[in-house]
Design an enzyme around this catalytic site. Structure first.
Site, PDB file in Angstrom:
ATOM      1  N   LYS A 121      43.305  33.125  47.064  1.00 31.30           N
ATOM      2  CA  LYS A 121      43.352  33.893  48.322  1.00 31.30           C
ATOM      3  C   LYS A 121      44.620  33.474  49.074  1.00 31.30           C
ATOM      4  O   LYS A 121      44.592  33.047  50.233  1.00 31.30           O
ATOM      5  CB  LYS A 121      42.084  33.622  49.142  1.00 31.30           C
ATOM      6  CG  LYS A 121      41.872  34.599  50.310  1.00 31.30           C
ATOM      7  CD  LYS A 121      41.732  36.031  49.879  1.00 31.30           C
ATOM      8  CE  LYS A 121      41.430  36.917  51.105  1.00 31.30           C
ATOM      9  NZ  LYS A 121      41.555  38.352  50.803  1.00 31.30           N
ATOM     10  N   ASP A 142      32.596  29.788  40.925  1.00 28.78           N
ATOM     11  CA  ASP A 142      31.140  29.822  40.987  1.00 28.78           C
ATOM     12  C   ASP A 142      30.653  31.254  41.170  1.00 28.78           C
ATOM     13  O   ASP A 142      29.743  31.730  40.486  1.00 28.78           O
ATOM     14  CB  ASP A 142      30.680  28.931  42.147  1.00 28.78           C
ATOM     15  CG  ASP A 142      29.206  28.573  42.083  1.00 28.78           C
ATOM     16  OD1 ASP A 142      28.507  29.060  41.177  1.00 28.78           O
ATOM     17  OD2 ASP A 142      28.754  27.816  42.942  1.00 28.78           O
ATOM     18  N   ASP A 156      29.277  34.152  37.951  1.00 29.83           N
ATOM     19  CA  ASP A 156      27.958  34.769  38.034  1.00 29.83           C
ATOM     20  C   ASP A 156      28.066  36.291  38.032  1.00 29.83           C
ATOM     21  O   ASP A 156      27.255  36.987  37.422  1.00 29.83           O
ATOM     22  CB  ASP A 156      27.220  34.300  39.293  1.00 29.83           C
ATOM     23  CG  ASP A 156      26.497  32.973  39.073  1.00 29.83           C
ATOM     24  OD1 ASP A 156      26.790  32.311  38.062  1.00 29.83           O
ATOM     25  OD2 ASP A 156      25.648  32.612  39.904  1.00 29.83           O
ATOM     26  N   ASP A 214      39.074  38.791  46.340  1.00 30.01           N
ATOM     27  CA  ASP A 214      38.304  39.983  46.686  1.00 30.01           C
ATOM     28  C   ASP A 214      38.617  41.131  45.728  1.00 30.01           C
ATOM     29  O   ASP A 214      37.726  41.859  45.291  1.00 30.01           O
ATOM     30  CB  ASP A 214      38.535  40.397  48.146  1.00 30.01           C
ATOM     31  CG  ASP A 214      39.980  40.283  48.587  1.00 30.01           C
ATOM     32  OD1 ASP A 214      40.833  39.796  47.811  1.00 30.01           O
ATOM     33  OD2 ASP A 214      40.268  40.671  49.737  1.00 30.01           O
ATOM     34  N   TYR A 225      33.582  22.231  47.732  1.00 27.82           N
ATOM     35  CA  TYR A 225      32.330  21.515  47.521  1.00 27.82           C
ATOM     36  C   TYR A 225      32.480  20.005  47.696  1.00 27.82           C
ATOM     37  O   TYR A 225      31.502  19.296  47.915  1.00 27.82           O
ATOM     38  CB  TYR A 225      31.773  21.794  46.120  1.00 27.82           C
ATOM     39  CG  TYR A 225      31.323  23.225  45.888  1.00 27.82           C
ATOM     40  CD1 TYR A 225      31.106  24.090  46.954  1.00 27.82           C
ATOM     41  CD2 TYR A 225      31.122  23.710  44.610  1.00 27.82           C
ATOM     42  CE1 TYR A 225      30.702  25.392  46.735  1.00 27.82           C
ATOM     43  CE2 TYR A 225      30.712  25.016  44.381  1.00 27.82           C
ATOM     44  CZ  TYR A 225      30.505  25.853  45.451  1.00 27.82           C
ATOM     45  OH  TYR A 225      30.104  27.145  45.234  1.00 27.82           O
TER      46      TYR A 225
END
Length: 353
Positions: free
Chosen positions: A188, A244, A248, A220, A142
């Site tokens: 990852k 993020d 959620d 994943d 970001y």
């Protein structure tokens, strides 16, 4: 009497409604525990752009830096989606986080026994789930450069330094020491160089916390395991983008995103906010769930103000209200005694203080 200065950013959509209820509960708590609050409103988001042509006015940053903590509702909506990116409400929030240097985002995901049926997963899968996602908040993709786009191409850069990974890792391990002493670091590393660095640094930091068990998981697989067997997790440590998304996902284990709070800490100041958005489709209808914001206020008492007993009292009041069958519309179908408006839910929780 001790008085705490709180910067209140109500924002857009349902933001004003949920912040008003959190303030109501905080005032009841202050009365019970013999301290006081001074609340001062500041602008951020779409409303700030409408009034000042800036989604984050300088006085808001100054106000937050001068306060003991910031309580924030939500920002954004379709009305502002066509603005240039730097003028959109979300850009204001990113700049506030960066300005306050709040690098550690704590997002707890707890399943209340009274709401087991609210989850889309089987009760036996989610009963007892109590996860803390520790998300790095002011680095990663970001904020990395270079970034941009032209007619046929867009690009962003994910960057983390050793120092950035070290400081968020320490936060996660310290949090785990007060919980079930397990940290799962999510990355990852099989594909991304930045994740290889992340994994190496976290492994080094772990040596300073021999009482905490460290595991690593690819993002994943972590997304799958959160649905398959969420009870395996205690503290999940991860970067900005992955955190993020995963937080959620974890929020829906509880059955409603309207239940879960967050704390952004570690810098010059701290921000406390629900993890959900501004929900402009229900703004003004009085049906928003204020529990996530009220629980965020409890986190503010705990982490920034040192009022542990007061924080515990708010958490206990929320649990008691749910146990007694009070529900907002988003969780209305599950063992409801009374379907509450946003204002009514805030009042019931305040009464239970």
């Amino acid at each position: 009497m001790k008085t705490y200065k709180i910067a209140a950013i109500k924002g857009d959509g349902i933001g004003p409604e949920i912040i008003n209820e959190a303030i109501k509960v905080l005032k009841a708590t202050a009365q019970k525990f013999n301290f006081a609050f001074e609340f001062e409103d500041f602008l951020m988001g779409g409303i700030a752009y409408d009034l000042t042509q800036n989604p984050l006015p300088d006085e808001t940053i100054t106000g937050c830096l001068n306060a003991d903590a910031t309580l924030f509702g939500a920002i954004g909506g379709e009305k502002w989606d066509n603005l240039p990116r730097e003028l959109r409400p979300e850009s204001g929030l990113l700049r506030l986080r960066k300005s306050l240097e709040v690098f550690a985002n704590f997002r707890p995901a707890k399943v209340y026994n009274e709401l087991l049926e609210a989850s889309t997963l089987k009760p036996e899968v989610v009963q007892g789930v109590d996860i803390l996602v520790v998300r790095e908040l002011i680095g990663g993709i970001y904020f990395g450069t270079p970034k941009g786009r032209d007619k046929n191409r867009g690009y962003n850069t994910m960057v983390y330094s050793t120092e950035e990974v070290e400081r968020i890792a320490h936060c996660a391990f310290k949090a785990a020491q007060t919980r079930n002493k397990k940290v799962c670091s999510v990355d990852k590393a099989n594909v991304l160089d930045v994740s290889q660095l992340w994994r190496e640094v976290v492994s080094e930091v772990a040596k300073e916390y021999p009482d905490v068990e460290l595991s690593h998981m690819y993002v994943d697989n972590a997304a799958m395991q959160l649905i398959r067997n969420p009870k395996q997790f205690d503290v999940i440590l991860t970067g900005n983008l992955f955190g993020d998304i995963l937080s959620d996902e974890a929020s829906m284990l509880s059955g409603s995103i309207g239940l879960l709070p967050s704390a952004s800490i570690g810098g010059k100041a701290a921000i406390y906010e629900p993890i959900h958005g501004s929900a402009p489709d229900i703004a003004g209808l009085g049906i928003a769930n204020p529990i996530a914001t009220i629980a965020s206020a409890a986190m503010m008492l705990r982490y920034s103000l040192g009022e542990q007993e007061a924080a515990n009292t708010i958490d206990a009041a929320i649990e008691k209200v749910l146990k007694e069958g009070y529900r907002t519309k988003d969780i209305a179908n599950f063992n409801a005694k009374e379907i509450c408006s946003c204002e009514r839910m805030g009042s019931v929780i305040a009464d239970h203080i």
